[in-house]
Design a protein around this motif. Structure first.
Motif, PDB file in Angstrom:
ATOM      1  N   TRP A  48       7.641  -9.556 -16.744  1.00 37.75           N
ATOM      2  CA  TRP A  48       8.527  -9.054 -17.983  1.00 37.75           C
ATOM      3  C   TRP A  48       8.107  -9.956 -19.276  1.00 37.75           C
ATOM      4  CZ3 TRP A  48      13.871  -6.551 -18.386  1.00 37.75           C
ATOM      5  CH2 TRP A  48      13.828  -5.378 -17.456  1.00 37.75           C
ATOM      6  N   GLY A  49       7.801  -9.557 -20.343  1.00 34.47           N
ATOM      7  CA  GLY A  49       7.288 -10.068 -21.573  1.00 34.47           C
ATOM      8  C   GLY A  49       6.046 -10.958 -21.297  1.00 34.47           C
ATOM      9  N   GLN A  50       5.453 -10.799 -20.305  1.00 33.09           N
ATOM     10  CA  GLN A  50       4.228 -11.511 -19.987  1.00 33.09           C
ATOM     11  C   GLN A  50       3.303 -10.970 -20.876  1.00 33.09           C
ATOM     12  OE1 GLN A  50       2.577 -14.263 -19.625  1.00 33.09           O
ATOM     13  NE2 GLN A  50       3.385 -14.640 -17.639  1.00 33.09           N
ATOM     14  N   GLU A  51       1.971 -11.471 -21.332  1.00 29.91           N
ATOM     15  CA  GLU A  51       1.048 -11.328 -21.957  1.00 29.91           C
ATOM     16  C   GLU A  51       0.409  -9.891 -21.488  1.00 29.91           C
ATOM     17  OE1 GLU A  51      -1.911 -10.745 -24.622  1.00 29.91           O
ATOM     18  OE2 GLU A  51      -0.347 -12.107 -24.943  1.00 29.91           O
ATOM     19  N   ARG A  52       0.173  -8.916 -22.378  1.00 29.08           N
ATOM     20  CA  ARG A  52      -0.382  -7.503 -21.863  1.00 29.08           C
ATOM     21  C   ARG A  52      -1.727  -7.913 -21.223  1.00 29.08           C
ATOM     22  NH1 ARG A  52      -3.764  -4.004 -22.958  1.00 29.08           N
ATOM     23  NH2 ARG A  52      -4.845  -5.099 -24.697  1.00 29.08           N
ATOM     24  N   SER A  53      -2.686  -8.397 -21.965  1.00 29.71           N
ATOM     25  CA  SER A  53      -4.162  -8.440 -21.514  1.00 29.71           C
ATOM     26  C   SER A  53      -4.292  -9.366 -20.291  1.00 29.71           C
ATOM     27  CB  SER A  53      -4.812  -9.041 -22.735  1.00 29.71           C
ATOM     28  OG  SER A  53      -4.624 -10.560 -22.913  1.00 29.71           O
ATOM     29  N   TYR A  54      -3.469 -10.335 -19.978  1.00 38.53           N
ATOM     30  CA  TYR A  54      -3.454 -11.150 -18.741  1.00 38.53           C
ATOM     31  C   TYR A  54      -2.588 -10.155 -17.777  1.00 38.53           C
ATOM     32  CZ  TYR A  54      -1.949 -14.393 -15.225  1.00 38.53           C
ATOM     33  OH  TYR A  54      -1.642 -15.026 -14.054  1.00 38.53           O
ATOM     34  N   LEU A  55      -1.791  -9.384 -17.903  1.00 37.39           N
ATOM     35  CA  LEU A  55      -1.309  -8.540 -16.782  1.00 37.39           C
ATOM     36  C   LEU A  55      -2.162  -7.652 -16.480  1.00 37.39           C
ATOM     37  CD1 LEU A  55       2.293  -7.920 -18.065  1.00 37.39           C
ATOM     38  CD2 LEU A  55       1.734  -9.144 -16.083  1.00 37.39           C
ATOM     39  N   PHE A  56      -2.939  -6.730 -17.192  1.00 39.59           N
ATOM     40  CA  PHE A  56      -3.768  -5.933 -17.140  1.00 39.59           C
ATOM     41  C   PHE A  56      -5.191  -6.518 -16.295  1.00 39.59           C
ATOM     42  CE2 PHE A  56      -8.087  -4.199 -18.487  1.00 39.59           C
ATOM     43  CZ  PHE A  56      -8.007  -2.915 -17.840  1.00 39.59           C
ATOM     44  N   LYS A  57      -5.761  -7.732 -16.790  1.00 36.09           N
ATOM     45  CA  LYS A  57      -6.760  -8.552 -15.996  1.00 36.09           C
ATOM     46  C   LYS A  57      -6.115  -8.764 -14.483  1.00 36.09           C
ATOM     47  CE  LYS A  57      -9.804 -12.728 -16.058  1.00 36.09           C
ATOM     48  NZ  LYS A  57      -9.692 -12.674 -14.649  1.00 36.09           N
ATOM     49  N   GLN A  58      -4.959  -9.197 -14.349  1.00 39.13           N
ATOM     50  CA  GLN A  58      -4.638  -9.485 -12.993  1.00 39.13           C
ATOM     51  C   GLN A  58      -4.612  -8.201 -12.149  1.00 39.13           C
ATOM     52  OE1 GLN A  58      -4.757 -12.952 -12.377  1.00 39.13           O
ATOM     53  NE2 GLN A  58      -5.306 -12.758 -14.219  1.00 39.13           N
ATOM     54  N   MET A  59      -3.924  -7.196 -12.534  1.00 35.90           N
ATOM     55  CA  MET A  59      -3.887  -6.124 -11.865  1.00 35.90           C
ATOM     56  C   MET A  59      -5.366  -5.554 -11.587  1.00 35.90           C
ATOM     57  SD  MET A  59      -0.645  -3.901 -13.005  1.00 35.90           S
ATOM     58  CE  MET A  59      -1.155  -3.789 -14.884  1.00 35.90           C
ATOM     59  N   ARG A  60      -6.228  -5.656 -12.481  1.00 38.10           N
ATOM     60  CA  ARG A  60      -7.704  -5.335 -12.103  1.00 38.10           C
ATOM     61  C   ARG A  60      -8.317  -5.823 -11.359  1.00 38.10           C
ATOM     62  NH1 ARG A  60     -10.996  -5.038 -17.332  1.00 38.10           N
ATOM     63  NH2 ARG A  60     -11.111  -7.311 -16.706  1.00 38.10           N
ATOM     64  N   ASP A  61      -8.147  -7.384 -11.289  1.00 41.00           N
ATOM     65  CA  ASP A  61      -8.819  -8.213 -10.477  1.00 41.00           C
ATOM     66  C   ASP A  61      -8.330  -7.980  -8.905  1.00 41.00           C
ATOM     67  OD1 ASP A  61      -9.982  -9.426 -12.393  1.00 41.00           O
ATOM     68  OD2 ASP A  61      -8.946 -11.269 -12.499  1.00 41.00           O
ATOM     69  N   TYR A  62      -7.048  -7.862  -8.893  1.00 45.34           N
ATOM     70  CA  TYR A  62      -6.557  -7.159  -7.635  1.00 45.34           C
ATOM     71  C   TYR A  62      -7.223  -6.040  -7.038  1.00 45.34           C
ATOM     72  CZ  TYR A  62      -2.434 -10.580  -7.583  1.00 45.34           C
ATOM     73  OH  TYR A  62      -1.866 -11.692  -7.647  1.00 45.34           O
TER      74      TYR A  62
END
Length: 191
Positions: free
Chosen positions: A59-73
């Motif tokens: 929650w409230g984490q950086e959008r681009s970081y969240l997207f990258k981590q999910m894409r990396d998974y």
């Protein structure tokens, strides 16, 4: 009469299309809400993870970081027995929407006092990406307020080349001693 029927048909047809678009849009929003709700099982209904020692706050984490981590998974660049299969089941656009969904949420408030200790040696190298208050910014995540255990494990994984989905982090973490990484994790978790 024919003109009146044509107008009536056009009006009904237009209303039907408008209703369909509104329904699809509402469904899409509900669909992302439903997909985001599966995250709550681990990451928490109110933003506090069920096990903060092993699960990060999103929650409230950086959008681009969240997207990258999910894409990396999803792409296998990062592996986790829970996250990888979930991410593989999501389309790229869903990953973007879920990242945006969580990025606009408020970081969960903690009752912990702010860090009163001086910043540890080496932490200044983290500020250009993670920002002066370690609250994150494109493309780096927020570190302030994550649990000590989660932070020290992530740092250790980067240092040991077990986590390699960031080109810079392994080098930074390898340049630090275990005690320096430990001090950084303790400091950041108290922010």
């Amino acid at each position: 009469m024919k003109a009146m029927l044509t107008r009536l048909f056009s009006t009904i047809f237009g209303a039907g299309v408008g209703f369909a678009v509104a329904t699809v849009t509402a469904y899409a929003a509900d669909d992302i809400e439903a997909k985001a709700q599966m995250c709550a099982a681990c990451h928490g209904q109110s933003g506090v993870p069920t096990d903060p020692t092993t699960i990060p706050v999103i929650w409230g984490q950086e959008r681009s970081y969240l997207f990258k981590q999910m894409r990396d998974y999803r792409n296998g660049e990062r592996d986790n027995p829970i996250m990888s299969p979930i991410a593989k089941g999501l389309a790229e656009e869903d990953l973007r929407k879920i990242a945006s969904y969580f990025a606009v949420k408020s970081w969960p408030a903690e009752n912990a006092a702010a860090a009163s200790a001086p910043p540890p040696k080496g932490i200044a190298q983290c500020q250009p990406c993670h920002q002066p208050n370690f609250e994150g910014g494109p493309p780096a995540p927020r570190l302030a307020g994550l649990s000590y255990e989660y932070l020290v494990a992530a740092m250790r994984n980067f240092a040991a080349d077990e986590r390699t989905n960031n080109g810079d982090m392994p080098k930074f973490m390898q340049a630090l001693t275990d005690s320096e990484r430990d001090a950084m994790a303790r400091y950041l978790s108290a922010l």
